[in-house]
Design a protein around this motif. Structure first.
Motif, mmCIF file in Angstrom:
data_model
loop_
_atom_site.group_PDB
_atom_site.id
_atom_site.type_symbol
_atom_site.label_atom_id
_atom_site.label_comp_id
_atom_site.label_asym_id
_atom_site.label_seq_id
_atom_site.Cartn_x
_atom_site.Cartn_y
_atom_site.Cartn_z
ATOM 1 N N TRP A 1 18.118 25.635 -78.204
ATOM 2 C CA TRP A 1 17.452 25.714 -79.504
ATOM 3 C C TRP A 1 15.934 25.729 -79.365
ATOM 4 C CZ3 TRP A 1 21.719 27.259 -80.671
ATOM 5 C CH2 TRP A 1 22.898 26.553 -80.449
ATOM 6 N N VAL A 2 15.400 25.167 -78.273
ATOM 7 C CA VAL A 2 13.965 25.276 -78.020
ATOM 8 C C VAL A 2 13.612 26.670 -77.521
ATOM 9 C CG1 VAL A 2 12.075 24.475 -76.538
ATOM 10 C CG2 VAL A 2 13.598 22.827 -77.626
ATOM 11 N N ASN A 3 14.465 27.235 -76.677
ATOM 12 C CA ASN A 3 14.193 28.554 -76.126
ATOM 13 C C ASN A 3 14.562 29.690 -77.066
ATOM 14 O OD1 ASN A 3 13.301 28.240 -73.149
ATOM 15 N ND2 ASN A 3 14.979 26.787 -73.347
ATOM 16 N N LEU A 4 15.322 29.407 -78.098
ATOM 17 C CA LEU A 4 15.625 30.404 -79.131
ATOM 18 C C LEU A 4 15.246 29.829 -80.498
ATOM 19 C CD1 LEU A 4 19.109 31.732 -77.941
ATOM 20 C CD2 LEU A 4 16.908 32.918 -77.808
ATOM 21 N N PRO A 5 13.948 29.686 -80.778
ATOM 22 C CA PRO A 5 13.531 29.030 -82.028
ATOM 23 C C PRO A 5 13.857 29.828 -83.274
ATOM 24 C CG PRO A 5 11.637 29.962 -80.897
ATOM 25 C CD PRO A 5 12.798 30.091 -79.957
ATOM 26 N N THR A 6 14.026 31.143 -83.152
ATOM 27 C CA THR A 6 14.339 31.968 -84.327
ATOM 28 C C THR A 6 15.833 32.047 -84.600
ATOM 29 O OG1 THR A 6 14.364 33.971 -82.950
ATOM 30 C CG2 THR A 6 12.271 33.357 -83.978
ATOM 31 N N PHE A 7 16.654 31.442 -83.739
ATOM 32 C CA PHE A 7 18.102 31.469 -83.917
ATOM 33 C C PHE A 7 18.547 30.226 -84.672
ATOM 34 C CE2 PHE A 7 22.418 30.443 -82.424
ATOM 35 C CZ PHE A 7 23.074 31.615 -82.777
ATOM 36 N N ASP A 8 19.224 30.425 -85.795
ATOM 37 C CA ASP A 8 19.687 29.316 -86.621
ATOM 38 C C ASP A 8 21.168 29.071 -86.357
ATOM 39 O OD1 ASP A 8 20.120 27.374 -88.487
ATOM 40 O OD2 ASP A 8 19.871 28.652 -90.249
ATOM 41 N N PRO A 9 21.532 27.996 -85.670
ATOM 42 C CA PRO A 9 22.941 27.753 -85.343
ATOM 43 C C PRO A 9 23.772 27.318 -86.540
ATOM 44 C CG PRO A 9 21.597 25.913 -84.610
ATOM 45 C CD PRO A 9 20.645 26.955 -85.123
ATOM 46 N N THR A 10 23.126 26.967 -87.650
ATOM 47 C CA THR A 10 23.855 26.451 -88.814
ATOM 48 C C THR A 10 24.092 27.509 -89.881
ATOM 49 O OG1 THR A 10 21.792 25.772 -89.915
ATOM 50 C CG2 THR A 10 22.839 24.185 -88.428
ATOM 51 N N SER A 11 23.737 28.776 -89.597
ATOM 52 C CA SER A 11 23.855 29.804 -90.634
ATOM 53 C C SER A 11 25.275 30.317 -90.801
ATOM 54 C CB SER A 11 22.923 30.986 -90.315
ATOM 55 O OG SER A 11 23.268 31.566 -89.074
ATOM 56 N N GLY A 12 26.206 29.821 -89.981
ATOM 57 C CA GLY A 12 27.612 30.186 -90.160
ATOM 58 C C GLY A 12 28.149 30.982 -88.986
ATOM 59 N N GLY A 13 29.451 30.823 -88.728
ATOM 60 C CA GLY A 13 30.087 31.568 -87.657
ATOM 61 C C GLY A 13 29.968 30.863 -86.317
ATOM 62 N N ASP A 14 30.800 31.305 -85.390
ATOM 63 C CA ASP A 14 30.793 30.725 -84.056
ATOM 64 C C ASP A 14 29.502 31.111 -83.333
ATOM 65 O OD1 ASP A 14 32.321 29.401 -81.797
ATOM 66 O OD2 ASP A 14 31.856 31.350 -80.919
ATOM 67 N N VAL A 15 28.880 30.142 -82.657
ATOM 68 C CA VAL A 15 27.591 30.373 -81.997
ATOM 69 C C VAL A 15 27.733 31.420 -80.902
ATOM 70 C CG1 VAL A 15 25.832 29.315 -80.557
ATOM 71 C CG2 VAL A 15 26.709 28.082 -82.539
ATOM 72 N N ILE A 16 28.786 31.334 -80.108
ATOM 73 C CA ILE A 16 28.964 32.274 -79.003
ATOM 74 C C ILE A 16 29.132 33.694 -79.528
ATOM 75 C CG2 ILE A 16 30.464 32.911 -77.088
ATOM 76 C CD1 ILE A 16 31.080 29.989 -76.679
ATOM 77 N N ARG A 17 29.934 33.849 -80.561
ATOM 78 C CA ARG A 17 30.148 35.179 -81.119
ATOM 79 C C ARG A 17 28.863 35.760 -81.693
ATOM 80 N NH1 ARG A 17 34.964 35.506 -85.272
ATOM 81 N NH2 ARG A 17 35.967 34.762 -83.359
ATOM 82 N N ARG A 18 28.081 34.922 -82.357
ATOM 83 C CA ARG A 18 26.823 35.400 -82.928
ATOM 84 C C ARG A 18 25.821 35.762 -81.845
ATOM 85 N NH1 ARG A 18 24.714 30.862 -86.187
ATOM 86 N NH2 ARG A 18 22.993 32.315 -86.533
ATOM 87 N N LEU A 19 25.751 34.962 -80.773
ATOM 88 C CA LEU A 19 24.839 35.284 -79.682
ATOM 89 C C LEU A 19 25.253 36.575 -78.982
ATOM 90 C CD1 LEU A 19 24.239 31.763 -78.089
ATOM 91 C CD2 LEU A 19 22.552 33.164 -79.289
ATOM 92 N N ARG A 20 26.547 36.764 -78.800
ATOM 93 C CA ARG A 20 27.007 38.012 -78.180
ATOM 94 C C ARG A 20 26.662 39.210 -79.051
ATOM 95 N NH1 ARG A 20 33.067 36.359 -76.025
ATOM 96 N NH2 ARG A 20 32.401 35.392 -74.042
ATOM 97 N N TRP A 21 26.861 39.075 -80.361
ATOM 98 C CA TRP A 21 26.533 40.179 -81.265
ATOM 99 C C TRP A 21 25.036 40.463 -81.238
ATOM 100 C CZ3 TRP A 21 23.394 41.212 -85.354
ATOM 101 C CH2 TRP A 21 23.685 42.361 -86.101
ATOM 102 N N ASP A 22 24.239 39.403 -81.230
ATOM 103 C CA ASP A 22 22.792 39.565 -81.186
ATOM 104 C C ASP A 22 22.367 40.250 -79.891
ATOM 105 O OD1 ASP A 22 20.164 39.447 -81.877
ATOM 106 O OD2 ASP A 22 19.942 37.280 -81.688
ATOM 107 N N GLY A 23 22.967 39.860 -78.768
ATOM 108 C CA GLY A 23 22.629 40.477 -77.494
ATOM 109 C C GLY A 23 22.993 41.954 -77.466
#
Length: 279
Positions: free
Chosen positions: A174-196
């Motif tokens: 969360w420090v290295n990804l300050p623009t990523f909001d983990p509480t905005s919904g959905g599984d974190v891994i799935r959202r990170l994969r989609w973002d990547g």
């Protein structure tokens, strides 16, 4: 904050040097761009100090995961520096500028074909651009793409060799990804994969999007003065560096998603082993 301040000051000086490099090498002193360059350098330096001296950044990603930002900055700085040397060679010819032109000439010819991003950028040049200037700009574009392509390859090599970010060191997502909001919904891994994946696809499309955006700005707004050497340097550098930056960001985020998945599996395996122990 005081512990981080010296490093932040050094980074701020280097970033300011990046901003003023084309201005200094092209002898822009006394021109109308002087206040703009000075303001941009001061703003970039202040932003760097704020981001790197704070305990938690607000914009800069992967601040505590070297050498990701160092590779990106080195790619941008080397591109700006080499392009500045090439354009300075128009006024003061020298062996170094000739070497850079020859280095980028073959790549420039290879990427200059109908409907290619390089051809789209060259078509944006003023109609009175001479064939020699057009050839030089094409060589500059080829050299810029050579440098940023090497930076992407180098980052992938570092990722494989040093297993970036190193598992032996603490890594705060969360420090290295300050623009990523983990509480905005959905599984974190799935959202990170989609973002990547989105960043990788956007990086592949950006070489086509930038010329189109420049054209639309010229049609509906104020045309970008591509006749100015300094403007042309920043335009070519942005056109070449932005896709590489997006590709590296996509690879890095996908790597973080993979690390979180491994940690989750390990935690589930330990929990399952603990349950079996007491059954």
């Amino acid at each position: 904050m005081l512990y981080r301040l010296p490093g932040a000051l050094v980074r701020a000086i280097i970033v300011a040097l990046l901003v003023i490099t084309p201005y200094v090498l092209l002898d822009g002193r006394g021109s109308e761009s002087t206040p703009i360059v000075a303001l941009a350098a001061v703003f970039a330096a202040l932003l760097t100090i704020v981001e790197y001296s704070a305990s938690s950044p607000s914009v800069v990603e992967f601040r505590d995961a070297p050498p990701f930002n160092r590779v990106r900055f080195a790619a941008l700085f080397s591109t700006i520096l080499c392009l500045s040397v090439i354009f300075r060679g128009q006024e003061v010819p020298n062996g170094l500028s000739d070497f850079f032109v020859l280095s980028g000439s073959q790549i420039g010819k290879a990427i200059d074909f109908p409907l290619s991003p390089a051809r789209m950028m060259l078509d944006l040049l003023p109609a009175d651009t001479s064939p020699a200037e057009r050839e030089m700009i094409r060589s500059a574009a080829g050299l810029a793409y050579l440098l940023v392509s090497f930076s992407v390859i180098w980052f992938v090599v570092l990722l494989r060799l040093y297993r970036w970010p190193r598992r032996s060191d603490a890594f705060n997502v969360w420090v290295n990804l300050p623009t990523f909001d983990p509480t905005s919904g959905g599984d974190v891994i799935r959202r990170l994969r989609w973002d990547g994946r989105f960043n990788v696809l956007l990086g592949l499309a950006t070489p086509y999007l930038v010329p189109g955006l420049i054209y639309l700005v010229g049609v509906f707004g104020t045309p970008i003065n591509l006749g100015s050497s300094q403007t042309l340097i920043w335009t070519i550098a942005t056109w070449a560096f932005l896709p590489a930056n997006l590709l590296m960001r996509g690879i890095a985020i996908s790597r973080i998603a993979y690390m979180i998945e491994l940690q989750r599996r390990r935690a589930q395996g330990d929990r399952g082993a603990g349950i079996r122990r007491y059954v």
